[in-house]
Write an enzyme that holds these catalytic residues in place. Structure first.
Site, PDB file in Angstrom:
ATOM      1  N   GLY A  14       0.922  -1.241  -0.055  1.00  0.00           N
ATOM      2  CA  GLY A  14       0.065   0.015  -0.256  1.00  0.00           C
ATOM      3  C   GLY A  14       0.933   1.062   0.086  1.00  0.00           C
ATOM      4  N   CYS A  15       0.361   2.188   0.657  1.00  0.00           N
ATOM      5  CA  CYS A  15       1.172   3.537   0.597  1.00  0.00           C
ATOM      6  C   CYS A  15       2.474   3.396   1.305  1.00  0.00           C
ATOM      7  CB  CYS A  15       0.240   4.468   1.778  1.00  0.00           C
ATOM      8  SG  CYS A  15       1.114   5.985   1.729  1.00  0.00           S
TER       9      CYS A  15
END
EC number: 1.8.4.11
Length: 184
Positions: free
Chosen positions: A17-18
């Site tokens: 993800g981020c």
């Protein structure tokens, strides 16, 4: 492109993800020597954050984690990785949606690939998640370091909304679940 690891250290390149989230978790893990946010797996040289967010570079947001295998095994590092993001959602983590947020492991050699396969099988056998793991196991690809303003983002901006509502809970979960593995 990142430098070679220090003698005796190894590198893991992980997309969960981020990259702000991944960096924030691994920064506190004992045995980790450095964490750099960046991009990997795409077809554009030295991409910018804006280009990657445009979803057509093929890059995944990743963290390059340099670690000392005498203090932290690659398998244990991956166990933390799987415990701190959702590896069952293709192309997203929570509200972060797009191919740049894929769950991915860019193995650096055959041993890492085999260990990643074994840890995935272990996590699936434990039935930690209700859905199958979709983490991509990808061959080594060039790592492009993200812009400087992405480094240490959580540490430098704890009051920012995304940090408070997305990163802080992940870090708190990590610190509770792996308190015996935190840096002193």
């Amino acid at each position: 492109m990142a430098e070679q690891p220090s003698p005796g250290n190894e590198v893991a390149v992980l997309g969960g993800g981020c990259f702000w989230c991944v960096e924030a978790v691994f920064t506190d893990l004992r045995g980790v020597k450095s964490v750099l946010p960046g991009y990997s797996g795409g077809h554009v040289d030295n991409p910018s954050y804006e280009q990657v967010c445009g979803k057509d570079t093929g890059h995944i947001e990743v963290a390059r984690v340099e670690f000392d295998p005498a203090e932290l095994s690659y398998s244990d590092l991956l166990r933390v990785f799987f415990a701190t993001h959702d590896p069952t959602t293709p192309g997203r983590q929570g509200n972060d949606i797009g191919p740049q947020y894929e769950s991915a492991i860019f193995w650096q050699n055959d041993t890492q690939r085999e260990q990643a396969e074994a840890v995935i099988a272990e996590v699936e056998a434990q039935k930690v998640y209700d859905a199958p793991i979709v983490t991509k196991l990808l061959a080594p690809a060039r790592f492009w370091q993200a812009e400087d303003y992405h480094r240490d983002y959580f540490a430098l901006h704890p009051e920012q909304g995304y940090c408070q509502f997305v990163i802080a809970p992940k870090v708190a979960k990590f610190r509770k679940q792996f308190q015996d593995r935190l840096k002193k």
